[in-house]
Structures are given as structure tokens and as C-alpha cells.
Design a protein around this motif. Structure first.
Motif, PDB file in Angstrom:
ATOM      1  N   LYS A 149       1.289  11.618   3.274  1.00  0.00           N
ATOM      2  CA  LYS A 149       0.286  10.854   2.546  1.00  0.00           C
ATOM      3  C   LYS A 149      -0.648  11.741   1.741  1.00  0.00           C
ATOM      4  O   LYS A 149      -1.523  11.249   1.037  1.00  0.00           O
ATOM      5  N   TRP A 170      -1.666  14.344  -1.342  1.00  0.00           N
ATOM      6  CA  TRP A 170      -1.257  14.179  -2.740  1.00  0.00           C
ATOM      7  C   TRP A 170      -0.064  15.031  -3.173  1.00  0.00           C
ATOM      8  O   TRP A 170       0.771  14.540  -3.930  1.00  0.00           O
ATOM      9  N   GLN A 194      -0.496   5.071  -5.642  1.00  0.00           N
ATOM     10  CA  GLN A 194      -1.800   4.391  -5.611  1.00  0.00           C
ATOM     11  C   GLN A 194      -2.867   5.131  -4.801  1.00  0.00           C
ATOM     12  O   GLN A 194      -4.015   5.247  -5.242  1.00  0.00           O
ATOM     13  N   GLU A 195      -2.475   5.654  -3.631  1.00  0.00           N
ATOM     14  CA  GLU A 195      -3.459   6.341  -2.801  1.00  0.00           C
ATOM     15  C   GLU A 195      -4.016   7.570  -3.519  1.00  0.00           C
ATOM     16  O   GLU A 195      -5.228   7.783  -3.587  1.00  0.00           O
ATOM     17  N   THR A 196      -3.123   8.386  -4.075  1.00  0.00           N
ATOM     18  CA  THR A 196      -3.535   9.582  -4.805  1.00  0.00           C
ATOM     19  C   THR A 196      -4.398   9.220  -6.011  1.00  0.00           C
ATOM     20  O   THR A 196      -5.452   9.825  -6.251  1.00  0.00           O
ATOM     21  N   ARG A 213      -6.198   6.579  -6.442  1.00  0.00           N
ATOM     22  CA  ARG A 213      -7.494   6.067  -5.996  1.00  0.00           C
ATOM     23  C   ARG A 213      -8.405   7.212  -5.566  1.00  0.00           C
ATOM     24  O   ARG A 213      -9.594   7.223  -5.863  1.00  0.00           O
ATOM     25  N   ASN A 214      -7.814   8.199  -4.883  1.00  0.00           N
ATOM     26  CA  ASN A 214      -8.616   9.347  -4.465  1.00  0.00           C
ATOM     27  C   ASN A 214      -9.128  10.154  -5.651  1.00  0.00           C
ATOM     28  O   ASN A 214     -10.240  10.655  -5.638  1.00  0.00           O
ATOM     29  N   THR A 247       0.988   4.829   2.689  1.00  0.00           N
ATOM     30  CA  THR A 247      -0.162   4.868   3.594  1.00  0.00           C
ATOM     31  C   THR A 247       0.003   3.966   4.812  1.00  0.00           C
ATOM     32  O   THR A 247      -0.570   4.219   5.855  1.00  0.00           O
ATOM     33  N   ASN A 255       2.846  13.219  -1.915  1.00  0.00           N
ATOM     34  CA  ASN A 255       2.913  11.934  -2.596  1.00  0.00           C
ATOM     35  C   ASN A 255       3.578  12.091  -3.974  1.00  0.00           C
ATOM     36  O   ASN A 255       4.432  11.292  -4.368  1.00  0.00           O
ATOM     37  N   GLY A 270       0.776  -1.236   0.000  1.00  0.00           N
ATOM     38  CA  GLY A 270       0.000   0.000   0.000  1.00  0.00           C
ATOM     39  C   GLY A 270       0.805   1.282   0.000  1.00  0.00           C
ATOM     40  O   GLY A 270       0.253   2.362   0.213  1.00  0.00           O
TER      41      GLY A 270
END
Ligand code: HEM
Lengths: 158, 125
Positions: free
Chosen positions: B55, B57, B117-119, B121-122, A79, B60, A76
Motif C-alpha cells: 500500500k 506509494w 487512488q490512495e497515493t 489522495r496522499n 487498501t 502502488n 478502495g
């Protein structure tokens, strides 16, 4: 071709639209001893620094790229990072040792590289001197702080 | 400026510039990074709330950029080492530079989704 170090250049015709002082053409070989070279301290510091950049570089490839893969790519990405994640990793002497070695090598490698950059661009003696004082101070502080944090980490701190 | 004094190097000059810029950049980041990690000695809350900004964007994206800088510096550093220690290194330095660039592009493409990935996905659900 031999390099003249005494100030005369043989076989060069000097014309009037060029500087007539032959020393204007002279580039001293890097190892020439001049008036400003200290007489003592004939150590190999610069050669050892050069070698250290290469040896530490090879080791850092594994340490730093491994670090990026673990922290930014697996599970992940960023995060997952938290106090608990750090505590989990530093419970193992292996990862403590990894991070300690990475800290020391990267800081010394980076600081020595910064020394080269300072030497290249800061032309005045006093500017160079103070920039290096700042560099050494920041480096010693960072290495000691990081080392202390790794060795005194307390997972139960509240 | 007198004519003909401007050094116009080719790829080798630009790879040197990039190696220097990335090296300095990584050094400054490392300084900050040791400080933020030192917050684990203060409290879990202090550490976690600082890491929370890592975390978001914009940061990131900077992490992806930092990875790009480190990866180039590492690969090109290996090339410099090969030029210095491998007898044929100087002869193949240009081919090695294009190898470095190719490997860098491929690995950065591969790291695009995992790191962001987090950015992503958001933004794109
Ligand atoms: C990941 C593996 C790494 C490798 C293989 C590597 C390799 C190298 C090499 C071989 C040099 C010497 C270049 C020369 O003499 O012309 C160098 C310079 C440098 N490195 Fe690294 N390095 C790595 C990581 C790092 C890190 C983590 C930092 C920062 C903390 C860093 C900062 C620097 C700096 C500031 C220079 C000086 C640049 C210059 O003089 O133009 N390097 N690196």
C-alpha cells in the motif's frame, strides 16, 4: 517448391565469393529426423504445449483480469486487502476454486512460456538443462505451496 | 557484422518482444505473490504487515505497472490466438495490434484513478 533435405540444391549457381558447400544454404525443415533425434517418443508434446498456451490464455483472461478488478480496483483498491478480506473471500468455495484454477493455469502457462524463453537463449546443453531443473523446481514448489494454502486456510489462526 | 543480417521487423517484432518481456515479468511476480499470500498460513499479523508494503506509494506505482504489463500480455495474447485460429487473422494482424494498443491505452487510463487512488489522495489531498 520442394525443400531438399539431402544436401544438394538444384538450380543454384555457386560463385567463388560465396561458401561452396551447398549445405551452408540448407535449412532443415523443423520435423526432419536427424541423428540426434530420439527414435522413440514420437508424441505430440510440443503441439499440445502450443495448444495449452492458447486454451489456458483464453481462460486466464477472465480469471486474471477479474482478479485484478476485485483486488486493485473495486472498494478502495489495494487498501482494503487484509487477512480479514482474504478470510471473507475464501469462505466461499467459488472463490477458492477461482484462485486454485488461476494458480494452476497461470503457473503452468508461465512455466511453459519460460521453457520457450530458456530454449531460445541458453545455447549450451548443460546451461539449458540446469535452468530447466531450476524452473521445474520453482514451479512445483509454488503450485504445491499455493494449493496447500488454499486448502488448509484457517480463518481462526492466531 | 555482415551487412544485411540484422532482422528489422516491424510492429510484429516489437509486439513479440513486448509479449515476451511482459510474460517473463508476470511469471516472476507470480512466484513472489504466491509466497506473500502464503503468509496467511503463518498469522494475520505476518500477512497484514507484508501487505502493508503493497500500500506504500512506490509499490502502488508498481501495481499500476504490473496491471499495464498483464493487460498488454492478455490483449496481445488474444491477438496471437486470433492470428493462429482465425482464417483472416494473419491478414488483419496489424490492425489487431493497433486495436490492442488502443484498448490498452483506454483501459489503463480508466484504471489510473482506481488503482492509484490512495497515493493520489496522499499526494494531492
Ligand atoms: C491473461 C491472459 C493471458 C493470455 C491471453 C496469454 C496468452 C499467451 C499466448 C497466446 C502465448 C503464446 C505466444 C506464442 O506462442 O508466441 C503466451 C506466452 C507466454 N505467456 Fe501468456 N497469457 C496470459 C497470461 C499469462 C500469465 C499470467 C503469465 C505468467 C505467469 C504468462 C506468461 C507467459 C510467458 C512467459 C510466455 C512465453 C513468451 C514467449 O515465448 O515469448 N502469460 N501467453
Amino acid at each position: 517448391m520442394a525443400i531438399e533435405t539431402t544436401g544438394s540444391i538444384s538450380g543454384v549457381e555457386l560463385t567463388n565469393d560465396r561458401p561452396t558447400d551447398p549445405s551452408a544454404f540448407l535449412i532443415e525443415p523443423p520435423r526432419t529426423r536427424t541423428k540426434r533425434t530420439g527414435r522413440k517418443s514420437r508424441t505430440n508434446f510440443e503441439m499440445l504445449a502450443w495448444l495449452f498456451m492458447r486454451l489456458s490464455g483464453v481462460v486466464l483472461v477472465f480469471l486474471v483480469l477479474g482478479h485484478l478488478i476485485i483486488q486493485l480496483i473495486l472498494d478502495g483498491g489495494v487498501t482494503k486487502i487484509s487477512f480479514a478480506f482474504v478470510a471473507g473471500r475464501w469462505a466461499s468455495p467459488f472463490w477458492q476454486g477461482w484462485d486454485l484454477l488461476m494458480l494452476w493455469l497461470a503457473m503452468l502457462h508461465g512455466a511453459n512460456g519460460m521453457r520457450t524463453v530458456i530454449n531460445d537463449y541458453a545455447e549450451r546443453d548443460t546451461t539449458r538443462f540446469w535452468l530447466k531443473v531450476l524452473l521445474v523446481t520453482a514451479t512445483v514448489f509454488t503450485v504445491l505451496l499455493g494449493t496447500l494454502v488454499i486448502f488448509t486456510f484457517d480463518p481462526n489462526i492466531s | 557484422m555482415p551487412a544485411g543480417t540484422l532482422y528489422r521487423g516491424r510492429e510484429g517484432m516489437w509486439s513479440w518482444v513486448a509479449h515476451r518481456v511482459t510474460g517473463v515479468l508476470i511469471f516472476f511476480f507470480l512466484f513472489a505473490h504466491v509466497l506473500d499470500t502464503a503468509l496467511v498460513r503463518v498469522s494475520p499479523q505476518a500477512y497484514n504487515s507484508t501487505i502493508a508494503t503493497y500500500k506504500t506509494w512506490p509499490v502502488n506505482l508498481m501495481e499500476y505497472g504490473l496491471t499495464a504489463a498483464i493487460l498488454f500480455h492478455a490483449l496481445n495474447g488474444l491477438r496471437v490466438i486470433a492470428v493462429d485460429f482465425w482464417a483472416k487473422g494473419p491478414k488483419y494482424q496489424r490492425q489487431m495490434l493497433w486495436t490492442v494498443v488502443t484498448v490498452w491505452v483506454v483501459l489503463m487510463a480508466g484504471a489510473f484513478y482506481p488503482i492509484l487512488q490512495e497515493t493520489l489522495r496522499n499526494w494531492f489531498g
